[in-house]
Design an enzyme around this catalytic site. Sequence first.
Site, PDB file in Angstrom:
ATOM      1  N   GLU A  39      27.450  10.889   1.276  1.00 18.23           N
ATOM      2  CA  GLU A  39      28.784  10.925   0.899  1.00 18.23           C
ATOM      3  C   GLU A  39      29.745  10.478   2.112  1.00 18.23           C
ATOM      4  O   GLU A  39      29.248  10.656   2.991  1.00 18.23           O
ATOM      5  CB  GLU A  39      28.862  12.392   0.228  1.00 18.23           C
ATOM      6  CG  GLU A  39      28.229  12.938  -0.689  1.00 18.23           C
ATOM      7  CD  GLU A  39      28.424  14.613  -0.956  1.00 18.23           C
ATOM      8  OE1 GLU A  39      28.527  15.178  -0.778  1.00 18.23           O
ATOM      9  OE2 GLU A  39      27.783  14.210  -2.534  1.00 18.23           O
ATOM     10  N   CYS A  82      25.819   6.405  -4.856  1.00 18.42           N
ATOM     11  CA  CYS A  82      24.525   7.584  -5.305  1.00 18.42           C
ATOM     12  C   CYS A  82      23.116   7.173  -5.170  1.00 18.42           C
ATOM     13  O   CYS A  82      23.593   6.143  -4.459  1.00 18.42           O
ATOM     14  CB  CYS A  82      24.902   7.471  -7.602  1.00 18.42           C
ATOM     15  SG  CYS A  82      25.562   8.524  -8.143  1.00 18.42           S
ATOM     16  N   GLU A 121      20.727   6.332  -6.733  1.00 15.62           N
ATOM     17  CA  GLU A 121      20.291   5.024  -7.461  1.00 15.62           C
ATOM     18  C   GLU A 121      21.066   3.543  -7.437  1.00 15.62           C
ATOM     19  O   GLU A 121      20.506   2.371  -7.057  1.00 15.62           O
ATOM     20  CB  GLU A 121      20.383   4.880  -8.927  1.00 15.62           C
ATOM     21  CG  GLU A 121      20.104   6.719  -9.558  1.00 15.62           C
ATOM     22  CD  GLU A 121      21.044   7.705  -9.271  1.00 15.62           C
ATOM     23  OE1 GLU A 121      21.211   7.903  -8.366  1.00 15.62           O
ATOM     24  OE2 GLU A 121      20.809   8.597 -10.354  1.00 15.62           O
ATOM     25  N   CYS A 146      24.216   8.455 -12.900  1.00 15.25           N
ATOM     26  CA  CYS A 146      25.731   8.782 -13.873  1.00 15.25           C
ATOM     27  C   CYS A 146      25.910   7.308 -14.421  1.00 15.25           C
ATOM     28  O   CYS A 146      25.205   6.485 -14.569  1.00 15.25           O
ATOM     29  CB  CYS A 146      26.450   8.701 -12.668  1.00 15.25           C
ATOM     30  SG  CYS A 146      26.290   7.907 -11.588  1.00 15.25           S
TER      31      CYS A 146
HETATM   32  N1  THU Z   1      24.410  11.406  -7.277  1.00 18.03           N
HETATM   33  C1  THU Z   1      23.285  10.310  -7.033  1.00 18.03           C
HETATM   34  O1  THU Z   1      23.614  10.749  -6.367  1.00 18.03           O
HETATM   35  N2  THU Z   1      22.347  10.426  -8.453  1.00 18.03           N
HETATM   36  C2  THU Z   1      22.836  10.894  -9.565  1.00 18.03           C
HETATM   37  O2  THU Z   1      22.349  10.388 -10.501  1.00 18.03           O
HETATM   38  C3  THU Z   1      24.091  11.779  -9.998  1.00 18.03           C
HETATM   39  C4  THU Z   1      25.063  12.320  -8.578  1.00 18.03           C
HETATM   40  C5  THU Z   1      25.152  11.919  -6.267  1.00 18.03           C
HETATM   41  C6  THU Z   1      26.474  11.736  -6.281  1.00 18.03           C
HETATM   42  C7  THU Z   1      27.268  12.657  -5.545  1.00 18.03           C
HETATM   43  O3  THU Z   1      26.600  12.641  -4.411  1.00 18.03           O
HETATM   44  C8  THU Z   1      26.711  13.992  -5.743  1.00 18.03           C
HETATM   45  O4  THU Z   1      24.965  13.264  -6.418  1.00 18.03           O
HETATM   46  C9  THU Z   1      27.670  14.663  -6.803  1.00 18.03           C
HETATM   47  O5  THU Z   1      27.319  14.597  -8.117  1.00 18.03           O
END
Ligand code: THU
Length: 129
Positions: A41, A50, A52, A83
């Site tokens: 982040e 993310c 993935e 997501c």
């Molecule tokens: N996030 C992921 O890395 N992968 C997912 O499948 C769902 C969400 C992360 C993005 C962000 O840093 C945090 O989770 C909250 O949304």
Amino acid sequence: MSLQKAATEVRENAYAPYSGFQVGAAVRGASGEIYVGCNVENVAYPEGTCAEAGAIAAMVAAGETQLTEAYVIAGSPTPVTPCGGCRQKLAEFASADAVVTMATTGGAEQSTTVGDLLPGVFSASHMDR
Ligand code: THU
């Protein structure tokens, strides 16, 4: 190493000071090699990148463009689901029957496929004229 172990280990490196939600992911390339990613982040875009997406980027950077399997894990009450944007990224580099396992750090696991995660996926064939 298993995808489960790789994703669990890389999750420890997740940089998630804004959501406090750490995610780890691992994908297996067609070569058999495992690539990992964690969510990263930043203050301007707190949703960041993310896990993935990070694993897929590592695979592509290594010269592979096909994944056969994916694993994602978070400290969520139920198995964490990719997501929407990550579903499209998985669909770009996997066949519809590639298995995606979603997990919690508590030990719950649920498996699905790339096709089931994104029914009606937009694909290059839609641009045929
Ligand atoms: N996030 C992921 O890395 N992968 C997912 O499948 C769902 C969400 C992360 C993005 C962000 O840093 C945090 O989770 C909250 O949304």
